[in-house]
Structure formats: C-alpha cells, structure tokens
Design an enzyme around this catalytic site. Structure first.
Site, PDB file in Angstrom:
ATOM      1  N   HIS A 170      -3.923  -4.948   0.112  1.00 23.41           N
ATOM      2  CA  HIS A 170      -3.444  -5.468   1.392  1.00 23.41           C
ATOM      3  C   HIS A 170      -3.559  -6.989   1.404  1.00 23.41           C
ATOM      4  CE1 HIS A 170      -2.999  -1.702   3.670  1.00 23.41           C
ATOM      5  NE2 HIS A 170      -3.919  -1.251   2.837  1.00 23.41           N
ATOM      6  N   CYS A 188       0.829  -1.211   0.000  1.00 26.69           N
ATOM      7  CA  CYS A 188       0.000   0.000   0.000  1.00 26.69           C
ATOM      8  C   CYS A 188       0.863   1.262   0.000  1.00 26.69           C
ATOM      9  CB  CYS A 188      -1.004  -0.038   1.148  1.00 26.69           C
ATOM     10  SG  CYS A 188      -2.332   1.174   0.955  1.00 26.69           S
ATOM     11  N   GLU A 221      -2.563  -8.980   3.584  1.00 27.29           N
ATOM     12  CA  GLU A 221      -2.865  -9.450   4.948  1.00 27.29           C
ATOM     13  C   GLU A 221      -4.346  -9.338   5.281  1.00 27.29           C
ATOM     14  OE1 GLU A 221      -1.631  -6.585   4.118  1.00 27.29           O
ATOM     15  OE2 GLU A 221      -2.220  -4.999   5.524  1.00 27.29           O
TER      16      GLU A 221
END
Lengths: 218, 258
Positions: free
Chosen positions: A196, A86, A198
């Site tokens: 993202h 990001c 994650e």
C-alpha cells in the site's frame, strides 16, 4: 488540472488513497482533482486511474462484475497511466485461489496463491499470515515510478495471498516472505503494487508523486 | 532480511486530547492527537493506534474529526478503537480514514459481530483488542481471563481460547493488553504474549507495561510479539521512536529505519 480517479466499487478504505494523493498533489503545488467514483464517464475523463482493493477477492470480483468495473479498467488501461493496489492488483490476474477459487479479470498473466498455513523463513522460523507490516522491496528493473525511491525501501503490506507469474519481464519489484514473491508488476502504462503506497510514508508518497507525473511510458 | 517488527505508539484519547492512565485510571494529559501522531510518524512509528476513551455522545464527533485530521497528515496505518459496536461504527471510522478498527467489548457481548465485520470489511481491517488478567496463582500453570469496559468487568472467558476463537471468526490481528502490567512500567506479560502468539497464525501486538527499551526487545524476542505497542514512554519523551528502533536493531531485531 491533473485529474485522478480512484475507482470505487464499495470495497474497503479508498479514502486513504485519495487523501495520500491529495497530500502529494499539495506538496507538488499541482492543481489536483481526486474523485472517488465508479462512474465510467468520470473515470474516462481522468488523466490517471487508481484501482485499489481490500478484503476478500470473491466479494471484490462480485462488485467489479456487478458494476462493470472490468470494462472501466480495461478502457483506462488502453489509454492512461493506471496504478493498481493490493487486491486491485490481484484482481488483474487470471485467477485467485482465495475463497475456493475465483476467476479474476485476466488482464495480466499469472495467478494469486495462498501463503499456506505453515509458512517458514530460511532458518525454519514460523511466519505469520497475513503478511502484515513493513517489508523491503527490491527493484528488479528500472521504472519511472521508482525515481527517488531507494532500492530495498520498506513498504507496508497486508495480504494472505500473493501474485505468481511466469512472465518475469513484467516483474518490477520483489519482496521476501517465506520465498521471493512479487511486490510490483509493471507493463506499459500499468503499475501494480501488492503493498500500500498510501500507507508507506516517505517511500510510498514518493511513488505516488511519481505516478502523478508519469505519462505511462517506461 | 524480511518483515520488520513494528513499533506502534498508542494514543489514548479523551474528548480530543491524548491522555494516559495508570491501570486505566489516574489520567494525565499528553497533548493534541494530530500533533502527537504527526510527530510519531515523522520519527519512524510503523503504525498509530488511536483508542478513544471518550464516554459522551458529543465526544464521538470529536473523535471522528480527529481521525480525519490524523489520516490527512499521517501516511502510515491507523487503527482506531474504543466504542466500535456496529458495522456502521466501522464504516464511519474507515470513511474517516482509519485503516483498521479495534473491537473489544462488543466482541465479547456478541462474538458474531466480529465474523460479520470481517466478512463485510475484510480481516485485514479487523483487530480484536483483548484485555487479559492472570487468574492463576503462583506455581499453577498460567491462565488468563479477559475483562471488558476498560478492564472493569470480568467475563470468565479464558484469554487464549478467546483469542483462538476470534481468529477463527476472522480477526486479522490481536491487540493483547495485560491488565496486570498496563501502566506499571514493569514490562510486558511475556508468558501471556508467547502463549497467544503460538496459539494463532495472525500477528499479535503486545501491549501493557513498557517502561524501558529493553521491555520492547523482550516483547519481541521472548514474548514472540509481531509488534509492540507503547504509550507513556513515548508521550512523555522518556524515549523517542528512533532510540527504540536503534536499541532493537542493535539487539538483532529487524526494524524499519527511516
């Protein structure tokens, strides 16, 4: 022991990244050591480095410069696999339009641009900014981190600025929001995602698993 | 193909248990939040919203541990709301693993708090939660006001003006709950959502009133919501997230299929 350093320069939520990496490590049955740190020695000792970032670029760059994180990232980029996420990805570029214009690290060729306040889809429908939610990522070239990730999988994005580069050779994934935009840059041992991983459930965790096993080659 | 509309199950939690009330009262138990969040994530939920309605101080520690436990198991965005009153509260929740916080009452009491929060942590993690109730009579142009403290206290603030102001202050997303519809299973307040969605550039999450899968479709197609939030239809297994996604996809809405 697979040592992963998540670079902590005080900007936003790094715990999500660390928790996701720990989870993936457990699933792999690997001995993983995740440190969240800005300590140059600890990062130098890591096998792999994650460079995350959220929030406004001016604040991020101010902290990056204050903590000499640019040098730390540059050192990591010389020798080991690096995953930028990001705003971490955006910080690698030459310059961002955000906050009236901010110089970034200039480790990758390209700039960071605003989506604009009147973004439209192909049929003229209004698109909200930030680009927030799950969008499809088209894999524009093969890469070890794409292993077992189906093409056009959805990943979680949240950003109002996007990366633009002249060098199409380093683009490894694109998404569509108003226009086709860069979702992933990959160059040697660097893999940088606008989304993202994650927070992108199965597709994201698969990508992180690949990162844990990546030697930095293509 | 492009950005998917999001389905967000909401976990209202009291002392470490998922509960769901009707019109903010009459609470029913709906399970352990970590198990519930994991189940939803596995079923394809696009995000989880965790609203803490615990009043006691001891309960706050329970909440932090619950958020930590969810964040260690569930790798989709997690929003935490309820009792977020200071930058320290935000820091605590982000450290526990939340990706966003929802600010409600504290924003009304001190709007500058939202500005400070967005500056410190970034707009992407600041959701302003708005509880709105229609105050215009039938036949009048629609008008909504916002309420605080779980819908108990009127503020005389116009909901649309308030939402616009919160976005100006840096809110990255608006969680918009219709107090008239919450818990009634009669569908979203579509006029409220549409008006709000057209007033601001950030995403609107429609909330309050979902009783059928068609309500989710209406929220997107007529209410122009970017995301739809629901609790009881999922908690009590009336419908699964998969069913909701298939139903929406069949009606031409782009969703993430897992």
């Amino acid at each position: 022991m697979n040592k992963i350093a998540v670079i902590d320069y005080g900007m936003g939520n790094l715990h999500s990244v660390a928790k996701a990496v720990e989870y993936v490590g457990r699933e792999l049955g690997e001995d993983i050591d995740v440190v969240v740190t800005a300590d140059a020695a600890k990062i130098a000792a890591a096998d792999r480095v994650i460079f995350p970032g959220v929030g406004a670029i001016r604040d991020c760059m101010a902290e990056i410069n204050r903590l000499n994180v640019g040098q730390i990232v540059a050192d990591a980029m010389k020798s080991k696999p690096v995953l930028a996420i990001c705003v971490g990805m955006q910080a690698l570029m030459n310059r961002s339009e955000e906050n009236g214009g901010v110089d970034c690290l200039d480790f990758m060729p390209g700039d960071v641009r605003y989506f604009g306040s009147d973004l439209r889809d192909e049929s003229g429908g209004r698109l909200k900014v930030p680009h927030m939610g799950w969008n499809q990522v088209k894999q524009t070239r093969p890469h070890p981190l794409w292993r077992d990730v189906p093409d056009n999988s959805r990943f979680y994005f949240v950003h109002s600025y996007y990366v633009q580069t002249e060098n199409q050779k380093i683009v490894a994934g694109v998404t569509n929001y108003g226009a086709e935009i860069v979702a992933v840059l990959a160059d040697d041992n660097i893999f940088a995602t606008q989304f993202h991983p994650e927070k992108s459930q199965t597709a994201g965790l698969t990508l992180l698993r690949n990162f844990l096993q990546w030697d930095g080659g293509v | 193909m492009g950005l998917a509309k999001r389905i967000i199950p909401c976990l209202d939690c009291d002392n470490g248990r998922v509960v769901k009330g009707v019109k903010f009262v009459d609470i029913r138990d709906a399970g352990d939040p970590v198990e519930v969040a994991k189940r939803y994530s596995d079923a394809g939920a696009d995000e989880i919203t965790f609203l803490d309605i615990t009043a006691s101080h001891e309960g706050r520690d329970t909440t932090i541990h619950t958020v930590e436990a969810i964040a260690g198991e569930v790798f989709i965005p997690l929003t935490v709301g309820g009792g977020i009153r200071s930058l320290e509260d935000i820091r605590t929740m982000l450290n526990a693993g939340a990706d966003k916080v929802a600010i409600n009452t504290a924003a009304v009491e001190n709007p500058e708090f939202v500005r400070a929060a967005a500056q410190r942590f970034g707009s992407q993690c600041i959701v302003v939660a708005v509880d709105a109730k229609q105050v215009s009579a039938q036949g009048e142009p629609p008008k909504w006001e916002i309420f605080t403290h779980g819908g108990r206290n009127p503020t005389s603030l116009d909901a649309i003006e308030w939402i616009t102001r919160m976005v100006d202050y840096g809110a990255g997303e608006i969680l918009l709950t219709s107090m008239d519809r919450d818990g009634t299973k009669t569908g979203f307040d579509l006029a409220l959502n549409k008006t709000a969605s057209n007033a601001v550039q950030v995403p609107i999450i429609a909330s309050g009133g979902v009783g059928t899968l068609q309500h989710l479709v209406d929220g997107v197609l007529e209410g122009e919501a970017d995301a739809v939030l629901a609790a009881s239809i999922f908690h009590f297994q009336e419908f699964t997230i998969e069913q909701a996604k298939i139903y929406m996809a069949e009606r031409g809405i782009e969703v993430r299929v897992t």
